[in-house]
Write an enzyme that holds these catalytic residues in place. Structure first.
Site, PDB file in Angstrom:
ATOM      1  N   TRP A   1       0.863  -1.181   0.000  1.00  0.00           N
ATOM      2  CA  TRP A   1       0.000   0.000   0.000  1.00  0.00           C
ATOM      3  C   TRP A   1       0.902   1.234   0.000  1.00  0.00           C
ATOM      4  CZ3 TRP A   1      -0.412   4.003   3.691  1.00  0.00           C
ATOM      5  CH2 TRP A   1      -1.293   5.025   3.279  1.00  0.00           C
TER       6      TRP A   1
ATOM      7  N   GLU B   1      -2.957  -2.912  -2.689  1.00  0.00           N
ATOM      8  CA  GLU B   1      -4.127  -2.353  -1.991  1.00  0.00           C
ATOM      9  C   GLU B   1      -4.531  -0.995  -2.562  1.00  0.00           C
ATOM     10  OE1 GLU B   1      -3.465  -1.718   2.189  1.00  0.00           O
ATOM     11  OE2 GLU B   1      -5.561  -1.208   2.582  1.00  0.00           O
TER      12      GLU B   1
ATOM     13  N   LYS C   1      -7.067   2.485  -2.901  1.00  0.00           N
ATOM     14  CA  LYS C   1      -7.690   3.429  -1.977  1.00  0.00           C
ATOM     15  C   LYS C   1      -8.338   4.560  -2.770  1.00  0.00           C
ATOM     16  CE  LYS C   1      -6.700   5.806   2.381  1.00  0.00           C
ATOM     17  NZ  LYS C   1      -5.767   5.966   3.494  1.00  0.00           N
TER      18      LYS C   1
ATOM     19  N   ASP D   1      -9.712  -3.109   1.106  1.00  0.00           N
ATOM     20  CA  ASP D   1      -9.840  -2.555   2.449  1.00  0.00           C
ATOM     21  C   ASP D   1     -11.244  -1.972   2.575  1.00  0.00           C
ATOM     22  OD1 ASP D   1      -9.845  -0.494   4.545  1.00  0.00           O
ATOM     23  OD2 ASP D   1      -7.706  -0.891   4.719  1.00  0.00           O
TER      24      ASP D   1
ATOM     25  N   HIS E   1     -11.834   1.852   2.051  1.00  0.00           N
ATOM     26  CA  HIS E   1     -11.176   2.546   0.941  1.00  0.00           C
ATOM     27  C   HIS E   1     -12.062   2.839  -0.260  1.00  0.00           C
ATOM     28  CE1 HIS E   1      -6.746   1.613   2.164  1.00  0.00           C
ATOM     29  NE2 HIS E   1      -7.448   2.169   3.130  1.00  0.00           N
TER      30      HIS E   1
ATOM     31  N   HIS F   1      -8.617  -6.295   3.967  1.00  0.00           N
ATOM     32  CA  HIS F   1      -8.309  -5.504   5.150  1.00  0.00           C
ATOM     33  C   HIS F   1      -9.644  -5.169   5.767  1.00  0.00           C
ATOM     34  CE1 HIS F   1      -3.953  -3.831   4.749  1.00  0.00           C
ATOM     35  NE2 HIS F   1      -3.995  -5.121   4.940  1.00  0.00           N
TER      36      HIS F   1
ATOM     37  N   ASP G   1     -12.734   8.701   8.180  1.00  0.00           N
ATOM     38  CA  ASP G   1     -11.745   7.742   8.679  1.00  0.00           C
ATOM     39  C   ASP G   1     -12.028   6.342   8.155  1.00  0.00           C
ATOM     40  OD1 ASP G   1      -9.570   6.796  10.324  1.00  0.00           O
ATOM     41  OD2 ASP G   1     -11.117   5.860  11.546  1.00  0.00           O
TER      42      ASP G   1
ATOM     43  N   ASP H   1     -10.457   3.598   9.381  1.00  0.00           N
ATOM     44  CA  ASP H   1      -9.828   2.600  10.243  1.00  0.00           C
ATOM     45  C   ASP H   1     -10.380   2.519  11.666  1.00  0.00           C
ATOM     46  OD1 ASP H   1      -7.623   1.769   8.347  1.00  0.00           O
ATOM     47  OD2 ASP H   1      -7.307   3.923   8.422  1.00  0.00           O
TER      48      ASP H   1
ATOM     49  N   ASP I   1      -7.427  -4.326   9.725  1.00  0.00           N
ATOM     50  CA  ASP I   1      -6.696  -3.065   9.580  1.00  0.00           C
ATOM     51  C   ASP I   1      -7.478  -1.935  10.243  1.00  0.00           C
ATOM     52  OD1 ASP I   1      -5.049  -1.015   8.905  1.00  0.00           O
ATOM     53  OD2 ASP I   1      -5.520  -1.007   6.763  1.00  0.00           O
TER      54      ASP I   1
HETATM   55  C1  RNT Z   1      -4.006   2.794   4.611  1.00  0.00           C
HETATM   56  C2  RNT Z   1      -4.075   1.344   4.308  1.00  0.00           C
HETATM   57  C3  RNT Z   1      -2.969   0.509   4.861  1.00  0.00           C
HETATM   58  C4  RNT Z   1      -2.555   0.908   6.251  1.00  0.00           C
HETATM   59  C5  RNT Z   1      -1.555  -0.020   6.869  1.00  0.00           C
HETATM   60  C6  RNT Z   1      -0.906   0.574   8.075  1.00  0.00           C
HETATM   61  O1  RNT Z   1      -5.122   3.470   4.253  1.00  0.00           O
HETATM   62  O2  RNT Z   1      -5.293   0.830   4.718  1.00  0.00           O
HETATM   63  O3  RNT Z   1      -3.303  -0.820   4.785  1.00  0.00           O
HETATM   64  O4  RNT Z   1      -3.645   1.008   7.098  1.00  0.00           O
HETATM   65  O5  RNT Z   1      -0.655  -0.418   5.935  1.00  0.00           O
HETATM   66 ZN    ZN Z   2      -5.582  -1.282   4.646  1.00  0.00          ZN
END
Ligand code: RNT
Ligand code: ZN
Length: 418
Positions: free
Chosen positions: A185, A226, A228, A259, A262, A286, A294, A296, A326
């Site tokens: 990523w 990955e 985003k 993810d 994302h 993820h 946000d 996460d 994640d």
């Molecule tokens: C960031 C990505 C990535 C990170 C990690 C720390 O938006 O999701 O995966 O969260 O690599």
């Molecule tokens: Zn991620």
């Protein structure tokens, strides 16, 4: 104990009536590894430089006391968390979590020796590891561009870092006898509207091609990319977008990493799994929880988590989907964050394993959508909790909310003294 068994037996009968074998579901569940992300334990800090801040458009907010400040503490915290989570799982490491013994080892110089303690720790617990090159929190990432940088020196540095990371993963895979998934990523992107979206994407492709020229046996390491939609400071254009990496993964037989945080707010990864797997052999997830800007937040048992688990189980994709977590929350006890998120992931998988899937598929194929809706809703109030409790008990981990006492005690005894 007696009551729990009684409750389990009642639940078991209820599920048997709809054609679901609870013993089989628990057996399957015990074989599904979830990859715990090391970075929840210290707010994505790592051990290169304890004072370095986090950048790359991601952010851990909060300052709950007691975060792990060195590898020993992080491993101790992970041991605690793992003792409260049923089943056998994996640990997902970022490159900044190497052990450099106070020496300055730049990212393009990292080697397997810097991860030997992690490998020994994983080996002693018969756990597999996963890995990530770290393309943020570094002076060479300060411009906001890494593998797509137009500065050749910078770009080459990150290509070397990624190659070094894959070599480490290869050794981990070999030593642990368990395939490592290495996830790429990068934070690259523009805050404001760019003139040229083409050049950085072409550069990123070139960098990835250079990285993957280094052949590694897929028995030891698999690569994921990955995508985003946006990050903090890369709101207008992210180079590694969904289309970019979906295309790259399909064309180059790589894993796509989806993810949950994302994508556009009404877009869900649960709906992407079966599409991606129509064209790809394997994917990485993820599992995260997007809230507003946000991506996460700590994973909870919400509709999307259930949908993700259902897609994996209903599609019979267990050997093609690598489940990773994640999230990073620095405002609550970090061990509790791991335990809550991971237990929720496992709960969702168990719920999905307790569905009468072939019956539901038949009903759907016959066009009886009335029954489909009715049954799916009735399933929600089946005695799932009794199966979950019994599974925790059988796995020798705390049942129900009693794990929280363990975490609070650990906070008093260990975290509060850091
Ligand atoms: C960031 C990505 C990535 C990170 C990690 C720390 O938006 O999701 O995966 O969260 O690599
Ligand atoms: Zn991620």
């Amino acid at each position: 104990m007696k009551n729990m068994e009684r409750a389990y037996n009642i639940a078991k009968d209820a599920y048997a009536k709809i054609g679901v074998d609870t013993e089989l579901a628990m057996k399957k569940l015990s074989k599904i590894p979830v990859s715990l992300h090391c970075w929840q334990g210290d707010d994505v800090g790592g051990f290169e430089n304890p004072d370095a801040g986090l950048d790359g458009g991601i952010m851990a907010t909060g300052n709950y006391p007691g975060k792990a400040r060195n590898p020993e503490q992080l491993r101790m915290d992970l041991d605690k968390a793992l003792s409260l989570i049923p089943g056998k799982h994996r640990l997902n490491l970022h490159a900044i979590y190497g052990e450099f013994k106070g020496k300055k080892v730049d990212r393009d110089e990292i080697a397997p020796e810097h991860f030997s303690n992690w490998i020994a720790w994983a080996k002693s617990k018969k756990m597999g590891l996963d890995f990530n090159p770290t393309f943020f929190s570094h002076p060479n990432a300060a411009s906001g561009f890494t593998l797509s940088s137009s500065n050749e020196k910078i770009r080459k540095f990150w290509v070397r870092h990624c190659k070094a990371s894959r070599k480490i993963a290869e050794v981990m895979g070999k030593k642990l006898g368990s395939t490592v998934v290495t996830n790429i990523w990068i934070p690259d992107g523009y805050k404001d509207i760019p003139v040229d979206r083409k050049k950085p994407r072409e550069t990123l492709k070139k960098s990835l091609d250079e990285i993957f020229e280094q052949k590694i046996n897929p028995k030891y390491n698999l690569d994921a990319v990955e995508c985003k939609l946006f990050g903090i400071g890369s709101e207008s254009c992210v180079v590694g977008s969904h289309e970019f990496y979906m295309g790259y993964a399909v064309a180059n037989k790589k894993l796509l990493c989806l993810d949950a945080g994302h994508f556009h707010p009404t877009e869900v990864i649960s709906d992407k799994i079966s599409s991606a797997l129509t064209f790809l052999d394997e994917i990485l997830l993820h599992v995260s929880r997007p809230v507003r800007w946000d991506s996460d937040h700590v994973v909870i048992l919400n509709d999307e988590l259930n949908a993700i688990a259902q897609e994996i189980i209903r599609g019979n994709y267990l050997d093609r989907v690598h489940i990773g977590l994640d999230f990073f929350d620095a405002s609550i006890n970090r061990i509790a964050a791991w335990v809550i998120g991971t237990r929720c992931m496992i709960k969702a998988l168990l719920m999905a394993l307790l569905e009468p899937i072939s019956a539901l598929k038949k009903i759907e194929q016959s066009g009886d959508f009335t029954s489909r809706l009715a049954i799916l809703e009735e399933l929600k109030t089946m005695p799932f909790g009794a199966i979950w409790d019994y599974y925790c008990m059988k796995s020798s981990v705390p049942v129900g909310m009693s794990w929280l006492n363990d975490v609070k005690k650990y906070e008093d005894d260990v975290l509060s003294k850091r």
